[in-house]
Design an enzyme around this catalytic site. Structure first.
Site, PDB file in Angstrom:
ATOM      1  N   GLY A  92     -14.303   0.524 -14.569  1.00 52.87           N
ATOM      2  CA  GLY A  92     -14.855  -0.771 -14.952  1.00 52.87           C
ATOM      3  C   GLY A  92     -14.963  -1.696 -13.757  1.00 52.87           C
ATOM      4  N   ASN A  93     -15.219  -2.967 -14.025  1.00 51.10           N
ATOM      5  CA  ASN A  93     -15.287  -3.957 -12.950  1.00 51.10           C
ATOM      6  C   ASN A  93     -14.745  -5.283 -13.460  1.00 51.10           C
ATOM      7  OD1 ASN A  93     -17.638  -5.676 -13.908  1.00 51.10           O
ATOM      8  ND2 ASN A  93     -18.611  -3.665 -13.859  1.00 51.10           N
ATOM      9  N   LYS A  94     -14.701  -6.268 -12.568  1.00 47.89           N
ATOM     10  CA  LYS A  94     -14.008  -7.521 -12.878  1.00 47.89           C
ATOM     11  C   LYS A  94     -14.852  -8.550 -13.612  1.00 47.89           C
ATOM     12  CE  LYS A  94     -10.721  -7.736  -9.022  1.00 47.89           C
ATOM     13  NZ  LYS A  94     -10.292  -8.656  -7.944  1.00 47.89           N
ATOM     14  N   SER A  95     -16.068  -8.212 -13.990  1.00 48.38           N
ATOM     15  CA  SER A  95     -16.913  -9.214 -14.638  1.00 48.38           C
ATOM     16  C   SER A  95     -16.268  -9.739 -15.919  1.00 48.38           C
ATOM     17  CB  SER A  95     -18.284  -8.612 -14.969  1.00 48.38           C
ATOM     18  OG  SER A  95     -19.046  -9.547 -15.698  1.00 48.38           O
TER      19      SER A  95
END
Ligand code: C5P
Length: 234
Positions: free
Chosen positions: A29-32
């Protein structure tokens, strides 16, 4: 004042960070946080638009008043976005799309075993949805207005704005909203998960870049203003 400036316009917004599965319980995933995308939804609704939000997982609830379509992966986002774009006057790609996904998804949970090599994850490239939207609009609706987002950093070779201008040309979207995330990665905490943002908005038509900052809602209002201005001139 943005009241009514997008009345009757169908606005498609993507938000959140995609999740790319590794096995039934794990993902990349990512930090958005989805906060800037949600602020755009609220700003577009306040401007009178008919809003559809296609969203990957977010840290904040999806706002009431928009048509909601939850997705998880980049490929799901692509299918949903290309389908919904067929009837949109404006598309805003605020989602943080994973550039890569695991080449294989394990059907069972990846196990740690003694006396075997540690697993290696092979990644394959995801399609660039923004590029596809720009390529498809010619066939579907030449008037469609497309907005991209980008996080840029400068380095020894060029500053962030130079990279952002190159990205705008490469992607071919009408506006590119650029988060300048300082030298290296140290500025990323200024953007991800925060309630404020500092951006420069570049326009493909060559207009002077617009610098704006403040709450994510203020940034969203500035984007909505620029969109309404351009749509008015078409
Ligand atoms: O190339 P980069 O990822 O910096 O571009 C960011 C913009 O492109 C964002 O608007 C993002 O939503 C979009 N994007 C996309 N598909 C991808 C990667 C990014 O539509 N696979």
């Amino acid at each position: 004042e943005t009241s009514g400036i997008l009345a009757g316009k169908r606005v498609l917004i993507t938000a959140g960070g995609t999740r790319e599965p590794l096995d039934p319980v794990r993902f990349l995933g990512n930090k958005s946080s989805g906060k800037q995308g949600v602020a755009l939804v609220e700003a577009a609704l306040a401007a009178g638009a008919d809003v559809t939000l296609i969203h990957a997982p977010m840290d904040v609830p999806a706002p009431a008043g928009a048509k909601l379509q939850p997705i998880e992966t980049a490929l799901e986002l692509r299918a949903a976005t290309l389908a919904a774009a067929a009837t949109a006057d404006v598309v805003i790609m605020a989602a943080a799309v994973a550039d890569f996904r695991p080449a294989n998804i394990s059907t069972g949970k990846i196990k740690k075993r003694d006396n075997t090599d540690d697993p290696v994850i092979t990644l394959v490239r995801n399609p660039d949805i923004l590029l596809e939207l720009v390529a498809h609009r010619a066939a579907q609706n030449q008037q469609q207005f497309i907005v991209g987002f980008a996080a840029e950093t400068g380095d020894e070779q060029a500053d962030a704005r130079t990279y952002a201008q190159a990205k705008l040309q490469r992607k071919g979207c009408d506006l590119l909203v650029v988060n300048e995330v300082g030298p290296g990665d140290s500025g990323s905490e200024r953007v991800f998960g925060q309630d404020t943002n500092q951006v420069e908005i570049l326009a493909l038509d060559g207009a002077e870049p617009v610098q704006t900052g403040g709450s994510k809602r203020e940034v969203a209002n500035a984007v909505v203003h620029l969109i309404a201005q351009r749509l008015g001139g078409r």
